[in-house]
Scaffold this active site. Sequence first.
Site, PDB file in Angstrom:
ATOM      1  N   CYS A 299       0.818  -1.229   0.000  1.00  0.00           N
ATOM      2  CA  CYS A 299       0.000   0.000   0.000  1.00  0.00           C
ATOM      3  C   CYS A 299       0.841   1.264   0.000  1.00  0.00           C
ATOM      4  O   CYS A 299       0.372   2.314  -0.408  1.00  0.00           O
ATOM      5  CB  CYS A 299      -0.868   0.084   1.248  1.00  0.00           C
ATOM      6  SG  CYS A 299      -1.845  -1.340   1.526  1.00  0.00           S
ATOM      7  N   SER A 319       3.136  -8.010  -2.027  1.00  0.00           N
ATOM      8  CA  SER A 319       1.795  -8.262  -2.565  1.00  0.00           C
ATOM      9  C   SER A 319       1.675  -7.649  -3.959  1.00  0.00           C
ATOM     10  O   SER A 319       2.195  -6.555  -4.212  1.00  0.00           O
ATOM     11  CB  SER A 319       0.763  -7.627  -1.627  1.00  0.00           C
ATOM     12  OG  SER A 319      -0.474  -7.543  -2.276  1.00  0.00           O
TER      13      SER A 319
END
Length: 574
Positions: A299, A319
């Site tokens: 993020c 990720s």
Amino acid sequence: MNITIDVNGTKMEAKKGETVLNVLNDNGIQVPTLCHIKSMFPTGSCRMCVVEDIISDKLITSCSAVAEDGMKILTHSPRVTEARKVIVELLLSNHPDDCLYCVRNGNCELQGLAEELCVTERRIQGRKNKLPIDNSSVSIMRDPEKCILCGRCVRVCEEVMGVACIDFSKRGSRTVVSTAFDKGMNTSSCVNCGQCIMVCPTGALTEQNHFTGIREALTDPSKTVVVQYAPAISVSIAEEFGMEPGIDIAGIMNAALRKIGFDYVFDTSFAADLTIMEESNELIKRINENRNLPLITSCCPAWVKYAEEFVPELLPNISTCKSPQQMAGAIIKSYFAKQKNISKEDIYSVSIMPCTAKKFEAQREEMTNKGISDVDAVLTTREFVKFVKLFGINMHEIESETADSPLGIRTTAGKIFGASGGVAEAAIRTAYYMLTGDELVQFKIPELRGFKGQKETRLKIGDLEIGVAVVNGLANAKKLLDEIKAGRDDIHFIEIMACPGGCVGGGGQPVNMDEKAVKERIKSLYRIDDTESIKVSHKNPDVIILYNEFLGKPLGKKSHELLHTGFKKREVII
Ligand code: SF4
Ligand code: SF4
Ligand code: SF4
């Protein structure tokens, strides 16, 4: 053991080993500093914090002088204030007379000190260095003429971020703070975190401004202008409008953004819920397949760039999920555009982020779909506050409104993304449900909350026992990643945020050295989590509809096309 010192004729208790500055601050006496950063080892280089030591008859730097029993100190004697005034006059002697045009006008420590110390004329004339502005970075702008060589940025970049892409170079009156070989920031290893801006006392470091493009779009009748705001924003700006620090003013923001002229207003926390749906499934998949563990969050764009530069061997662990900003952007220009029958070329998508690195992320090639950017322009929290003032909106006079549907509903799991530990906690809540079919009895994971640079816990989920770690500050991340590279294998999931405290302490937030304000913002996010009822991303009704109507299932074909990406090793000068 406690000792006693005499300050301005009053006895004060001090702990052995404590600095004089600490004792003064604890007793409500303000002494100005320019190079000092609370919680970092003092350097005493700017000498603004001098106080008079009556016994030795010397001026000493209070940030580095250790309090001694029986010491007698004067903090604002004529000798002290004259010394401080001369320091400011020397700093101003070669400083541009630019206050009226400066981004820090009214919020500049140097300007504030000049006023406080009654500097009303130019008594010292210095040779003004003509230095070019470094406009090369998409996030950070450097104006070396406004630099007073305090060194705060150098220390934060090295000690908090572990990046060290700026340092002092040259000598004497030609000394500057610069990148290696004085090249542009864009070719340096700068990760765009903006923490240097947060500590800079002047306008020497600022973010790149996206005002013009946004204003043009707002007045272009062919454009549908949409805006999204990150989970941390609504708890970070109340004080900028004279309200209590930390209170959540999301409803007022929604109304203000519509008054400015945005056609649709979205809360990025919705996309944080979407991120959790994808990321928790990714975690489960990797655990089942026992590959690329630990899974590391993606993020934070400053962390991602750091990984590309400094730990490319761990890129397979990161990720593949885009960040909530980019997921929201991608969904707005696909699902939402289809729903409203608007061509994606006619959508101008703006985001308001607590982060300067989001400006970098938005223009990454990986964040475009067939040549169209997911997000077109990014405002930091600071810029948003200016934008509201520019449009003459009185935040005290407007009624709260809700965000737009169909992307308007968020859960508290999406909202706590704003605090360090929030992403991990939200992901665990959903992973638990996906693996066991039951909801957690206790949603809170206290071990992952709070301001500490590194937090860890072990959790039992069905038959699995998983290790979760949360780090903020890239220098802290480096320590943990060194352990992982050395073979540590008890951690399955790591949340990394570059900024201290997470996004609430982001480099695009109001410039404020006060840790208390950041803690208030964190408390506010967790208060929302305590008081609202939908606490898990998989129960977000709009997210459920989005999968049913458009995406199919998490990690499915459509999700891969719109919500996932990949990262590559990045070469930089140093
Ligand atoms: S940095 Fe401060 S003192 Fe310098 S021009 Fe800007 S506001 Fe004025
Ligand atoms: S933005 Fe971050 S990485 Fe770049 S110079 Fe500033 S502190 Fe260093
Ligand atoms: S750029 Fe700002 S923080 Fe860095 S040395 Fe100059 S004045 Fe200090």
